[in-house]
Design an enzyme around this catalytic site. Sequence first.
Site, PDB file in Angstrom:
ATOM      1  N   LYS A 152       0.828  -1.209   0.000  1.00  0.00           N
ATOM      2  CA  LYS A 152       0.000   0.000   0.000  1.00  0.00           C
ATOM      3  C   LYS A 152       0.861   1.257   0.000  1.00  0.00           C
ATOM      4  O   LYS A 152       0.480   2.281  -0.569  1.00  0.00           O
ATOM      5  CB  LYS A 152      -0.943   0.007   1.206  1.00  0.00           C
ATOM      6  CG  LYS A 152      -2.059  -1.006   1.071  1.00  0.00           C
ATOM      7  CD  LYS A 152      -3.206  -0.711   2.023  1.00  0.00           C
ATOM      8  CE  LYS A 152      -4.340  -1.692   1.810  1.00  0.00           C
ATOM      9  NZ  LYS A 152      -5.407  -1.572   2.783  1.00  0.00           N
ATOM     10  N   LYS A 209     -10.486  -3.733  -3.794  1.00  0.00           N
ATOM     11  CA  LYS A 209     -11.168  -2.449  -3.962  1.00  0.00           C
ATOM     12  C   LYS A 209     -10.160  -1.339  -4.231  1.00  0.00           C
ATOM     13  O   LYS A 209     -10.494  -0.347  -4.859  1.00  0.00           O
ATOM     14  CB  LYS A 209     -12.071  -2.116  -2.772  1.00  0.00           C
ATOM     15  CG  LYS A 209     -11.447  -2.201  -1.415  1.00  0.00           C
ATOM     16  CD  LYS A 209     -12.519  -2.238  -0.313  1.00  0.00           C
ATOM     17  CE  LYS A 209     -11.980  -2.964   0.920  1.00  0.00           C
ATOM     18  NZ  LYS A 209     -12.966  -3.365   1.864  1.00  0.00           N
ATOM     19  N   LYS A 232      -5.219 -10.353  -7.048  1.00  0.00           N
ATOM     20  CA  LYS A 232      -6.391 -10.431  -6.161  1.00  0.00           C
ATOM     21  C   LYS A 232      -7.447  -9.405  -6.582  1.00  0.00           C
ATOM     22  O   LYS A 232      -7.098  -8.283  -6.964  1.00  0.00           O
ATOM     23  CB  LYS A 232      -5.891 -10.123  -4.741  1.00  0.00           C
ATOM     24  CG  LYS A 232      -6.903 -10.182  -3.658  1.00  0.00           C
ATOM     25  CD  LYS A 232      -6.301  -9.756  -2.323  1.00  0.00           C
ATOM     26  CE  LYS A 232      -6.201  -8.249  -2.209  1.00  0.00           C
ATOM     27  NZ  LYS A 232      -5.999  -7.746  -0.846  1.00  0.00           N
TER      28      LYS A 232
HETATM   29  P1  TYM Z   1     -10.620  -6.001   4.041  1.00  0.00           P
HETATM   30  O1  TYM Z   1     -11.629  -4.990   4.466  1.00  0.00           O
HETATM   31  O2  TYM Z   1      -9.617  -5.603   3.028  1.00  0.00           O
HETATM   32  O3  TYM Z   1     -11.349  -7.287   3.492  1.00  0.00           O
HETATM   33  C1  TYM Z   1     -12.412  -7.904   4.192  1.00  0.00           C
HETATM   34  C2  TYM Z   1     -12.330  -9.399   4.054  1.00  0.00           C
HETATM   35  O4  TYM Z   1     -12.412  -9.778   2.670  1.00  0.00           O
HETATM   36  C3  TYM Z   1     -11.346 -10.662   2.354  1.00  0.00           C
HETATM   37  N1  TYM Z   1     -10.956 -10.460   0.946  1.00  0.00           N
HETATM   38  C4  TYM Z   1     -10.904 -11.429   0.038  1.00  0.00           C
HETATM   39  N2  TYM Z   1     -11.123 -12.757   0.100  1.00  0.00           N
HETATM   40  C5  TYM Z   1     -10.978 -13.477  -1.030  1.00  0.00           C
HETATM   41  N3  TYM Z   1     -10.630 -12.940  -2.213  1.00  0.00           N
HETATM   42  C6  TYM Z   1     -10.395 -11.612  -2.340  1.00  0.00           C
HETATM   43  N4  TYM Z   1     -10.061 -11.084  -3.499  1.00  0.00           N
HETATM   44  C7  TYM Z   1     -10.524 -10.796  -1.179  1.00  0.00           C
HETATM   45  N5  TYM Z   1     -10.364  -9.469  -0.949  1.00  0.00           N
HETATM   46  C8  TYM Z   1     -10.644  -9.291   0.367  1.00  0.00           C
HETATM   47  C9  TYM Z   1     -10.227 -10.245   3.299  1.00  0.00           C
HETATM   48  O5  TYM Z   1      -9.284 -11.279   3.456  1.00  0.00           O
HETATM   49  C10 TYM Z   1     -11.000  -9.960   4.563  1.00  0.00           C
HETATM   50  O6  TYM Z   1     -11.246 -11.147   5.271  1.00  0.00           O
HETATM   51  N6  TYM Z   1      -7.348  -5.993   7.798  1.00  0.00           N
HETATM   52  C11 TYM Z   1      -8.641  -6.455   7.370  1.00  0.00           C
HETATM   53  C12 TYM Z   1      -9.789  -5.985   8.246  1.00  0.00           C
HETATM   54  C13 TYM Z   1      -9.632  -6.280   9.701  1.00  0.00           C
HETATM   55  C14 TYM Z   1      -9.784  -7.555  10.318  1.00  0.00           C
HETATM   56  C15 TYM Z   1      -9.624  -7.315  11.714  1.00  0.00           C
HETATM   57  C16 TYM Z   1     -10.010  -8.834   9.829  1.00  0.00           C
HETATM   58  C17 TYM Z   1      -9.392  -5.386  10.680  1.00  0.00           C
HETATM   59  N7  TYM Z   1      -9.392  -5.998  11.904  1.00  0.00           N
HETATM   60  C18 TYM Z   1      -9.680  -8.374  12.624  1.00  0.00           C
HETATM   61  C19 TYM Z   1     -10.083  -9.887  10.752  1.00  0.00           C
HETATM   62  C20 TYM Z   1      -9.915  -9.641  12.127  1.00  0.00           C
HETATM   63  C21 TYM Z   1      -8.907  -5.937   5.973  1.00  0.00           C
HETATM   64  O7  TYM Z   1      -8.336  -4.959   5.546  1.00  0.00           O
HETATM   65  O8  TYM Z   1      -9.889  -6.600   5.320  1.00  0.00           O
END
Ligand code: TYM
Length: 386
Positions: free
Chosen positions: A114, A200, A197
């Site tokens: 990022k 967004k 991947k």
């Molecule tokens: P975030 O908001 O980017 O994504 C949310 C969830 O979606 C999953 N994901 C995917 N899974 C499969 N294929 C894809 N292309 C794909 N893109 C996104 C992510 O793996 C995620 O599970 N850091 C985390 C948010 C977070 C979190 C937490 C997660 C903050 N605190 C505590 C678990 C526990 C994040 O940025 O997810």
Amino acid sequence: MTMRRVFSGIQPTADSFHLGNYLGAVRQWVDLQDSRDAIYSVVDMHAITMPYDPETLRRRTKVAAAQLFAAGLDPERCILFAQSQVPEHAELCWILSCLTGFGEANRMTQFKDKSAKGGAEASSVGLFTYPILQAADILLYHADEVPVGEDQRQHLELSRTLAQRFNHRFGKTFTVPAPYILPAVSKITDLQDPTAKMSKSSSSPQGIIDLLDEPAAIRRKINRAVTDAESVVRVDDDAKPGVTNLLRIYAALSGDPAGDIAARYGDAGYGGFKKDLGNLVADTFAPIRERTAKLLDDGDTLDRLLADGARRAGAIAKQTMAEVRDKCGFPPAILAFYSERSRLFGHCPRLLICNRTLLANHTDRGTIQYSRAGNVSEAPVFPLEA
Ligand code: TYM
């Protein structure tokens, strides 16, 4: 037997979740409500690690919550809350930051990815320490498992390391969380660049399917998805990443094994396969889209649901922090500021705050009594008005 607990979070950084979020995370969240003690969060504090607009964030936090309820989260069977409404997340993050090595944080690949765009110099310290806030999110609730996609694995490793380090240094406090990652859906790829991947932040509009996309847009994007020059539908990650990604999506949404679907279409070309998949995705998302719009029309109910989620999550987080504070050598938090004239406390002279290790009892002397391991102590509470 007590149920295992799951915790997970999702960022409100776009106007809609996408198909990767849905298959990699949200669908598991919905399923796990029945077999686990489930706690989920719209992690709005994570969303401020990049430049942002407050009004947009406010709107997206609500849109995120609405989509999650619309996708099947049920406030009777899980807790859903906005992270910023439970301030203990920031408090634990600070304590864990002091246990994290700089080099350890510096190895997180997501920060590298990022920050690569604007350069590390221009990136916020919050973006750098973001995985520590994520660890705090998980550890506050003693989660046994964390349902996420593959991209979060490294962050979960850090959460495990920090739990173990804290326990080692201060005595057993945290549960060491395990990742809950389903390989078949853990990395849904970009429709235009099937080796990357679906994301967004980096996918083009044609490469990403949003949960709130119009059905016609969904069909069009699937129809135009990059495949290959062959016309055989089969799973082959290396030679046919585009078709394999579409097959995985198809299998996940239909419940049929990818091999059976491939056999059904065989070498008849990609046209029929893409058309059926487009309809399947559009039909899956249409009701979610409608329910999301209805929930957003009734903003008061949504606010109330989130506030109730924060109240329930906050009660658990406060218990954890009482123990953490004590183990770290801090005095108990001032849990209540009371006002002689306030209706709430004025009519409720005995404010009881029950924690696992702390039972606080508001006395007439402007103190709270709390007992730890059978010993009763007192700590001051401060009147709001003289
Ligand atoms: P975030 O908001 O980017 O994504 C949310 C969830 O979606 C999953 N994901 C995917 N899974 C499969 N294929 C894809 N292309 C794909 N893109 C996104 C992510 O793996 C995620 O599970 N850091 C985390 C948010 C977070 C979190 C937490 C997660 C903050 N605190 C505590 C678990 C526990 C994040 O940025 O997810």
